[in-house]
Design an enzyme around this catalytic site. Structure first.
Site, PDB file in Angstrom:
ATOM      1  N   HIS A 310       0.863  -1.215   0.002  1.00 24.88           N
ATOM      2  CA  HIS A 310       0.023   0.115  -0.026  1.00 24.88           C
ATOM      3  C   HIS A 310       0.865   1.114  -0.115  1.00 24.88           C
ATOM      4  O   HIS A 310       2.006   1.117   0.645  1.00 24.88           O
ATOM      5  CB  HIS A 310      -0.923  -0.038   1.127  1.00 24.88           C
ATOM      6  CG  HIS A 310      -2.079   0.878   1.156  1.00 24.88           C
ATOM      7  ND1 HIS A 310      -1.900   2.054   1.176  1.00 24.88           N
ATOM      8  CD2 HIS A 310      -3.399   0.457   0.601  1.00 24.88           C
ATOM      9  CE1 HIS A 310      -3.294   2.670   0.946  1.00 24.88           C
ATOM     10  NE2 HIS A 310      -4.231   1.857   0.617  1.00 24.88           N
ATOM     11  N   ASP A 367      -8.232  -5.116  -0.048  1.00 21.03           N
ATOM     12  CA  ASP A 367      -8.710  -5.990  -1.122  1.00 21.03           C
ATOM     13  C   ASP A 367      -8.352  -7.340  -1.094  1.00 21.03           C
ATOM     14  O   ASP A 367      -8.816  -8.178  -1.839  1.00 21.03           O
ATOM     15  CB  ASP A 367      -8.144  -5.332  -2.330  1.00 21.03           C
ATOM     16  CG  ASP A 367      -8.625  -4.041  -2.769  1.00 21.03           C
ATOM     17  OD1 ASP A 367     -10.154  -3.853  -2.116  1.00 21.03           O
ATOM     18  OD2 ASP A 367      -8.398  -2.983  -3.101  1.00 21.03           O
TER      19      ASP A 367
HETATM   20  N1  CMC Z   1       4.168  -7.705  -5.098  1.00 17.50           N
HETATM   21  C1  CMC Z   1       5.511  -7.586  -5.186  1.00 17.50           C
HETATM   22  N2  CMC Z   1       6.248  -6.482  -5.083  1.00 17.50           N
HETATM   23  C2  CMC Z   1       5.600  -5.408  -4.549  1.00 17.50           C
HETATM   24  C3  CMC Z   1       4.477  -5.217  -4.503  1.00 17.50           C
HETATM   25  C4  CMC Z   1       3.653  -6.432  -4.932  1.00 17.50           C
HETATM   26  N3  CMC Z   1       2.332  -6.383  -4.595  1.00 17.50           N
HETATM   27  N4  CMC Z   1       4.069  -3.884  -4.121  1.00 17.50           N
HETATM   28  C5  CMC Z   1       5.280  -3.197  -3.748  1.00 17.50           C
HETATM   29  N5  CMC Z   1       6.299  -4.055  -4.360  1.00 17.50           N
HETATM   30  C6  CMC Z   1       7.578  -3.714  -4.398  1.00 17.50           C
HETATM   31  C7  CMC Z   1       8.090  -2.886  -5.520  1.00 17.50           C
HETATM   32  O1  CMC Z   1       8.612  -3.636  -6.566  1.00 17.50           O
HETATM   33  C8  CMC Z   1       9.269  -2.107  -5.067  1.00 17.50           C
HETATM   34  O2  CMC Z   1      10.410  -3.030  -4.841  1.00 17.50           O
HETATM   35  P1  CMC Z   1      11.813  -1.977  -5.056  1.00 17.50           P
HETATM   36  O3  CMC Z   1      11.661  -1.146  -3.799  1.00 17.50           O
HETATM   37  O4  CMC Z   1      12.906  -3.237  -4.962  1.00 17.50           O
HETATM   38  O5  CMC Z   1      11.646  -1.414  -6.175  1.00 17.50           O
HETATM   39  C9  CMC Z   1       8.490  -1.639  -3.558  1.00 17.50           C
HETATM   40  O6  CMC Z   1       8.037  -2.798  -3.206  1.00 17.50           O
HETATM   41  C10 CMC Z   1       7.839  -0.612  -3.256  1.00 17.50           C
HETATM   42  O7  CMC Z   1       6.910  -0.636  -4.124  1.00 17.50           O
HETATM   43  P2  CMC Z   1       6.087   0.757  -5.194  1.00 17.50           P
HETATM   44  O8  CMC Z   1       5.567   0.463  -6.066  1.00 17.50           O
HETATM   45  O9  CMC Z   1       7.357   1.895  -5.162  1.00 17.50           O
HETATM   46  O10 CMC Z   1       4.961   1.171  -4.052  1.00 17.50           O
HETATM   47  P3  CMC Z   1       3.903   2.188  -4.415  1.00 17.50           P
HETATM   48  O11 CMC Z   1       3.705   2.887  -2.913  1.00 17.50           O
HETATM   49  O12 CMC Z   1       4.049   3.018  -5.496  1.00 17.50           O
HETATM   50  O13 CMC Z   1       2.828   1.211  -4.857  1.00 17.50           O
HETATM   51  C11 CMC Z   1       0.893  -0.425  -4.815  1.00 17.50           C
HETATM   52  C12 CMC Z   1       1.614   0.795  -3.815  1.00 17.50           C
HETATM   53  C13 CMC Z   1      -0.432  -0.390  -3.865  1.00 17.50           C
HETATM   54  C14 CMC Z   1       0.520   0.332  -6.103  1.00 17.50           C
HETATM   55  C15 CMC Z   1       1.514  -1.545  -4.817  1.00 17.50           C
HETATM   56  O14 CMC Z   1       2.082  -2.065  -3.567  1.00 17.50           O
HETATM   57  C16 CMC Z   1       0.897  -2.571  -5.657  1.00 17.50           C
HETATM   58  O15 CMC Z   1       0.913  -2.553  -6.888  1.00 17.50           O
HETATM   59  N6  CMC Z   1       0.221  -3.603  -5.015  1.00 17.50           N
HETATM   60  C17 CMC Z   1      -0.484  -4.597  -5.770  1.00 17.50           C
HETATM   61  C18 CMC Z   1      -1.913  -3.789  -6.172  1.00 17.50           C
HETATM   62  C19 CMC Z   1      -2.811  -3.789  -4.777  1.00 17.50           C
HETATM   63  O16 CMC Z   1      -2.951  -4.628  -4.134  1.00 17.50           O
HETATM   64  N7  CMC Z   1      -3.413  -2.561  -4.726  1.00 17.50           N
HETATM   65  C20 CMC Z   1      -4.462  -2.130  -3.918  1.00 17.50           C
HETATM   66  C21 CMC Z   1      -4.024  -1.240  -2.916  1.00 17.50           C
HETATM   67  S1  CMC Z   1      -5.448  -1.209  -1.711  1.00 17.50           S
HETATM   68  C22 CMC Z   1      -6.875  -0.451  -2.139  1.00 17.50           C
HETATM   69  C23 CMC Z   1      -6.867   1.066  -2.296  1.00 17.50           C
HETATM   70  O17 CMC Z   1      -6.733   1.691  -1.209  1.00 17.50           O
HETATM   71  O18 CMC Z   1      -6.935   1.450  -3.510  1.00 17.50           O
END
Ligand code: CMC
Length: 432
Positions: A310, A367
């Protein structure tokens, strides 16, 4: 004179010039540096794509502490609201700022109940869609279409009209969501019933058929209500910011909510609950979990664990705790031994023990569990994000109302770091 302790000084190392900016404090949570004069003072913009450090507005609705796993609406923590309140009361709290007394609650409930029907003409919109259209694509269309029915009666500068627009949205979005489902499976549309609660009425409009009575299971109605409460608002996320940005031009509120629905649809946001179920299908069985965990960690592989991670929660998602319990209650009540649940639990166990996920503070989010409950209740996966949109409508419209009521409200207009070609002369086609 400005109190030096409440300012931040920025020094431009190229010119050696320093600039001072005020620091503003809210009631709780991080302070903000007020950089509204930054461009005028320095001739530079600030750069923060993805808004990782930028507060885009002042808001008194929802507080999140991502490190402590706190989510509170108007000061009340989400766990307590899910346990003691109900969705309509939470709607009142978000819209008006306080929990209602009995008379206020009765009046609010009555108003929402009496706005649940939609104009008969709206049915014809549905017939223009393919039966297999994604329900979110239909929702973007039909909620946006409400603006065609209420545009003349929506003077956004009149508080009464803003309130009516908010009530109409909270009341009619469930009806539109149920019609979307009915249309997709070719069943007759079911009209709302005023003797039922908000969650019961939604279940009734979705699952009842005219040929037999529909019995409402109280455990399912309670789980539905909790899902609605947990998704009611979530501060300045992508869809809420979209609604605020769309509304900042003083556009029609129904059209603004449709823009929020569009933003919510993506798998990185509200589309994640649908993506979780698709991922569980893809993984297939418990033995395959380690292989998929490795794929999620591989930077060259686009696979991510859906329902994990998240942007703001970096310890645990407080909504996920409530949802996890509710998930078990529903599966027990319906006596469902879904192998997908076993798979989900194994995935959760392994991921929580894995260094990669621990280091990056990636925990199951709301989710991860909501998809499993919704599947057990009988919703197809394509409807999951629609239910999120239904519940979030109150958050969007409350945030919109708060923004419009802001005395110095300005149109949202971000700046950019331009990286395109420098100015050049037009080249005629024969010289290209
Ligand atoms: N699986 C594997 N690796 C992950 C995941 C995941 N679900 N989420 C983040 N990472 C890794 C990412 O590759 C990165 O690694 P590194 O630092 O080595 O490059 C690190 O964790 C940080 O990730 P980020 O993409 O920079 O984090 P963010 O804050 O931009 O993204 C997120 C948050 C929710 C978009 C992401 O965690 C994700 O895509 N999760 C899966 C989709 C999901 O479940 N979304 C629902 C969110 S809850 C509902 C809502 O409130 O909308």
């Amino acid at each position: 004179m400005t109190d030096k302790k409440n300012t931040v000084t920025v020094t431009d190392n190229a010119s050696g010039k320093s600039y001072e900016f005020p620091v503003l404090g809210g009631s709780i949570g991080p302070k903000v540096v007020d950089i509204r004069s930054f461009y005028a003072d320095t001739g530079m913009f600030t750069y923060d794509p993805g808004f990782t450090s930028t507060a885009s507005c002042e808001s008194g609705l929802t507080y999140i502490d991502g490190f402590e796993g706190v989510l509170a609406h108007r000061g009340y923590q989400i766990g307590e609201l899910a346990e003691k309140s109900n969705y309509l009361e939470v709607c009142y709290l978000l819209l008006y700022g306080e929990l209602p007394n009995k008379a206020a609650m009765d009046a609010f409930s009555d108003s929402i109940t009496h706005h649940t029907m939609v104009h008969e003409q709206l049915q014809y919109f549905y017939r223009g869609f393919r039966r297999d259209a994604h329900p979110m694509s239909i929702m973007v269309g039909v909620v946006g279409a409400l603006s065609a029915f209420y545009h003349d009666s929506t003077d956004i500068h009149d508080p009464k009209q803003r309130e009516i627009a908010a009530h109409r949205l909270i009341a009619k979005v469930p009806t539109l969501a149920a019609l979307t489902y009915k249309y997709s499976i070719g069943q007759p549309f079911v009209y709302p019933r005023n003797d039922l609660t908000y969650a019961e009425n939604f279940l009734y409009m979705t699952f009842a058929v005219p040929s037999e009575p529909y019995e409402i299971n109280p455990v399912i109605a309670d789980a539905m209500d909790k899902i609605f409460i947990l998704h009611a608002d979530h501060e300045q996320n992508a869809s809420t910011s979209t609604v605020r940005l769309a509304g900042s031009s003083q556009a029609n509120p129904f059209a603004c909510i449709a823009s929020g629905i569009a933003s919510l649809w993506g798998p990185a946001h509200g589309g994640a609950n649908e993506a979780v179920l698709k991922m569980l299908d893809q993984i297939g069985s418990v033995e395959n979990v380690p292989k998929f965990i490795e794929k999620a960690k591989d930077k060259d592989d686009p696979f991510r664990l859906m329902g994990f991670g998240h942007r703001v929660y970096k310890n645990y998602d407080p909504r996920a705790e409530v949802m996890r319990k509710s998930c078990h209650d529903v599966l027990k009540e319906l006596d469902i031994k879904d192998p997908k649940l076993a798979l989900a639990m194994e995935l959760e166990r392994i991921a929580l023990e894995d260094e990669y996920f621990i280091e990056r503070k990636l925990f199951p989010n709301v989710d991860f569990y909501s998809g499993i409950i919704l599947k057990a209740i009988g919703f197809p996966t394509s409807m999951f994000t629609v239910l999120f949109a239904l519940a979030r409508t109150v958050g969007w419209i409350s945030q919109w109302k708060e923004m419009i009521e802001e005395p110095k409200q300005k149109i949202g207009r971000p700046r950019q770091l331009y990286t395109g070609p420098e100015l050049r002369d037009y080249v005629s086609m024969d010289k290209r």
